[in-house]
Design a protein around this motif. Structure first.
Motif, PDB file in Angstrom:
ATOM      1  N   GLY A 121       0.802  -1.215   0.000  1.00 21.96           N
ATOM      2  CA  GLY A 121       0.000   0.000   0.000  1.00 21.96           C
ATOM      3  C   GLY A 121       0.839   1.270   0.000  1.00 21.96           C
ATOM      4  N   LEU A 122       2.150   1.120  -0.090  1.00 23.56           N
ATOM      5  CA  LEU A 122       3.033   2.292  -0.140  1.00 23.56           C
ATOM      6  C   LEU A 122       3.101   2.823  -1.563  1.00 23.56           C
ATOM      7  N   PRO A 123       3.225   4.124  -1.725  1.00 20.31           N
ATOM      8  CA  PRO A 123       3.320   4.686  -3.081  1.00 20.31           C
ATOM      9  C   PRO A 123       4.610   4.231  -3.780  1.00 20.31           C
ATOM     10  N   GLU A 124       4.500   3.974  -5.077  1.00 17.51           N
ATOM     11  CA  GLU A 124       5.676   3.551  -5.841  1.00 17.51           C
ATOM     12  C   GLU A 124       6.796   4.577  -5.762  1.00 17.51           C
ATOM     13  N   ALA A 125       6.461   5.853  -5.773  1.00 18.15           N
ATOM     14  CA  ALA A 125       7.486   6.902  -5.711  1.00 18.15           C
ATOM     15  C   ALA A 125       8.269   6.819  -4.401  1.00 18.15           C
ATOM     16  N   ALA A 126       7.584   6.552  -3.304  1.00 15.26           N
ATOM     17  CA  ALA A 126       8.265   6.421  -2.012  1.00 15.26           C
ATOM     18  C   ALA A 126       9.169   5.200  -1.996  1.00 15.26           C
ATOM     19  N   LEU A 127       8.692   4.118  -2.593  1.00 12.56           N
ATOM     20  CA  LEU A 127       9.514   2.909  -2.664  1.00 12.56           C
ATOM     21  C   LEU A 127      10.743   3.134  -3.536  1.00 12.56           C
ATOM     22  N   GLU A 128      10.550   3.800  -4.659  1.00 12.14           N
ATOM     23  CA  GLU A 128      11.675   4.085  -5.550  1.00 12.14           C
ATOM     24  C   GLU A 128      12.709   4.968  -4.841  1.00 12.14           C
ATOM     25  N   ALA A 129      12.241   5.936  -4.075  1.00 14.58           N
ATOM     26  CA  ALA A 129      13.142   6.848  -3.362  1.00 14.58           C
ATOM     27  C   ALA A 129      13.933   6.138  -2.269  1.00 14.58           C
ATOM     28  N   SER A 130      13.425   5.015  -1.783  1.00 18.02           N
ATOM     29  CA  SER A 130      14.124   4.309  -0.704  1.00 18.02           C
ATOM     30  C   SER A 130      15.122   3.277  -1.208  1.00 18.02           C
ATOM     31  N   ALA A 131      15.205   3.068  -2.519  1.00 15.41           N
ATOM     32  CA  ALA A 131      16.113   2.058  -3.076  1.00 15.41           C
ATOM     33  C   ALA A 131      17.576   2.438  -2.843  1.00 15.41           C
ATOM     34  N   VAL A 132      18.353   1.450  -2.418  1.00 15.13           N
ATOM     35  CA  VAL A 132      19.801   1.621  -2.264  1.00 15.13           C
ATOM     36  C   VAL A 132      20.474   0.636  -3.220  1.00 15.13           C
ATOM     37  N   THR A 133      20.826   1.142  -4.402  1.00 17.91           N
ATOM     38  CA  THR A 133      21.547   0.292  -5.363  1.00 17.91           C
ATOM     39  C   THR A 133      23.046   0.533  -5.280  1.00 17.91           C
ATOM     40  N   ASP A 134      23.451   1.761  -5.010  1.00 21.15           N
ATOM     41  CA  ASP A 134      24.856   2.121  -4.797  1.00 21.15           C
ATOM     42  C   ASP A 134      24.927   2.862  -3.464  1.00 21.15           C
ATOM     43  N   PRO A 135      25.335   2.174  -2.387  1.00 17.70           N
ATOM     44  CA  PRO A 135      25.300   2.805  -1.068  1.00 17.70           C
ATOM     45  C   PRO A 135      26.209   4.031  -0.939  1.00 17.70           C
ATOM     46  N   HIS A 136      27.281   4.095  -1.718  1.00 15.27           N
ATOM     47  CA  HIS A 136      28.160   5.269  -1.652  1.00 15.27           C
ATOM     48  C   HIS A 136      27.448   6.504  -2.199  1.00 15.27           C
ATOM     49  N   THR A 137      26.600   6.321  -3.193  1.00 13.16           N
ATOM     50  CA  THR A 137      25.835   7.430  -3.768  1.00 13.16           C
ATOM     51  C   THR A 137      24.676   7.822  -2.863  1.00 13.16           C
ATOM     52  N   THR A 138      23.925   6.836  -2.383  1.00 15.29           N
ATOM     53  CA  THR A 138      22.746   7.144  -1.576  1.00 15.29           C
ATOM     54  C   THR A 138      23.121   7.722  -0.218  1.00 15.29           C
ATOM     55  N   VAL A 139      24.228   7.268   0.359  1.00 16.56           N
ATOM     56  CA  VAL A 139      24.613   7.819   1.666  1.00 16.56           C
ATOM     57  C   VAL A 139      24.995   9.296   1.524  1.00 16.56           C
ATOM     58  N   LYS A 140      25.635   9.660   0.405  1.00 14.83           N
ATOM     59  CA  LYS A 140      25.964  11.071   0.169  1.00 14.83           C
ATOM     60  C   LYS A 140      24.687  11.901   0.048  1.00 14.83           C
ATOM     61  N   ALA A 141      23.704  11.385  -0.692  1.00 14.21           N
ATOM     62  CA  ALA A 141      22.437  12.103  -0.862  1.00 14.21           C
ATOM     63  C   ALA A 141      21.723  12.262   0.476  1.00 14.21           C
ATOM     64  N   ASP A 142      21.756  11.226   1.311  1.00 14.94           N
ATOM     65  CA  ASP A 142      21.068  11.294   2.601  1.00 14.94           C
ATOM     66  C   ASP A 142      21.776  12.225   3.580  1.00 14.94           C
ATOM     67  N   VAL A 143      23.099  12.267   3.539  1.00 11.84           N
ATOM     68  CA  VAL A 143      23.830  13.219   4.376  1.00 11.84           C
ATOM     69  C   VAL A 143      23.431  14.637   3.986  1.00 11.84           C
ATOM     70  N   GLU A 144      23.374  14.913   2.692  1.00 10.26           N
ATOM     71  CA  GLU A 144      22.966  16.250   2.230  1.00 10.26           C
ATOM     72  C   GLU A 144      21.536  16.569   2.632  1.00 10.26           C
ATOM     73  N   ARG A 145      20.652  15.586   2.544  1.00  9.87           N
ATOM     74  CA  ARG A 145      19.257  15.815   2.932  1.00  9.87           C
ATOM     75  C   ARG A 145      19.166  16.198   4.405  1.00  9.87           C
ATOM     76  N   LEU A 146      19.926  15.518   5.225  1.00 14.10           N
ATOM     77  CA  LEU A 146      19.902  15.820   6.649  1.00 14.10           C
ATOM     78  C   LEU A 146      20.555  17.171   6.938  1.00 14.10           C
ATOM     79  N   LEU A 147      21.678  17.441   6.296  1.00 17.17           N
ATOM     80  CA  LEU A 147      22.379  18.708   6.516  1.00 17.17           C
ATOM     81  C   LEU A 147      21.563  19.931   6.079  1.00 17.17           C
ATOM     82  N   THR A 148      20.708  19.759   5.094  1.00 14.57           N
ATOM     83  CA  THR A 148      19.911  20.886   4.601  1.00 14.57           C
ATOM     84  C   THR A 148      18.512  20.956   5.217  1.00 14.57           C
ATOM     85  N   ALA A 149      18.215  20.056   6.144  1.00 13.34           N
ATOM     86  CA  ALA A 149      16.911  20.080   6.811  1.00 13.34           C
ATOM     87  C   ALA A 149      16.835  21.304   7.723  1.00 13.34           C
TER      88      ALA A 149
END
Length: 183
Positions: A121-149
């Motif tokens: 029942g979760l939206p496909e967009a939310a599921l797609e956003a949670s995918a970790v295919t390259d952890p080095h790339t996604t961890v950088k994006a998540d650090v930036e998301r937290l730093l800019t919150a």
């Protein structure tokens, strides 16, 4: 006997020698954000003990709005417990830890993602956003998301790390930075 029985027996052994930790600053001065994968338990991987560090776990260890809200609250709570506004210069490091071979990587496949959306029942967009295919790339994006919150305290630094399932090693991808340096 249920599947919980052996775990409850282990808890009985644990409780025999248990000493509660006081509410206060986590001794490691770190808040860990990590995946819920059973192969990547941050308490074991990082050698954490009770009272060392709060650990926030979700699918992929992604920085979601709920994670940002939790970290903002923890910063407020820790500041209050340490004597209020201005009492400490640094509250803690928010360590975002992704890992290799993450099961959320399957969410990059549109068919799998559609099936997962239908099943959960979760939206496909939310599921797609949670995918970790390259952890080095996604961890950088998540650090930036937290730093800019906007709600992140300027007294919280954020770092990014990747845990390698094959070797057991955690490497630093993003050195700790404070929000004002990221903006």
């Amino acid at each position: 006997m249920t599947k919980m029985t052996p775990l409850l027996e282990r808890n009985e052994r644990f409780a025999r020698t248990y000493t509660p930790a006081a509410l206060g600053l986590p001794t490691a001065q770190v808040v860990v954000v990590a995946c819920l994968d059973h192969r990547a338990d941050p308490a074991i991987v990082l050698g954490l003990q009770l009272g060392d560090a709060p650990v926030i776990r979700n699918a992929g260890g992604r920085v979601t709005q709920a994670v940002i809200d939790d970290i903002a609250f923890l910063a407020f709570l820790i500041e209050q417990l340490s004597g209020g506004q201005g009492a400490v210069a640094t509250l803690f490091v928010g360590a975002v830890v992704h890992h290799t071979q993450c099961g959320t990587g399957f969410l990059a496949d549109p068919t799998f993602r559609q099936q997962a959306a239908a099943a959960t029942g979760l939206p496909e967009a939310a599921l797609e956003a949670s995918a970790v295919t390259d952890p080095h790339t996604t961890v950088k994006a998540d650090v930036e998301r937290l730093l800019t919150a906007p709600s992140l305290s300027p007294k919280v630094s954020v770092s990014g790390h990747v845990y390698d399932i094959a070797t057991g090693r955690v490497t630093t991808t993003v050195d700790a930075r404070y929000p004002q340096l990221a903006r």
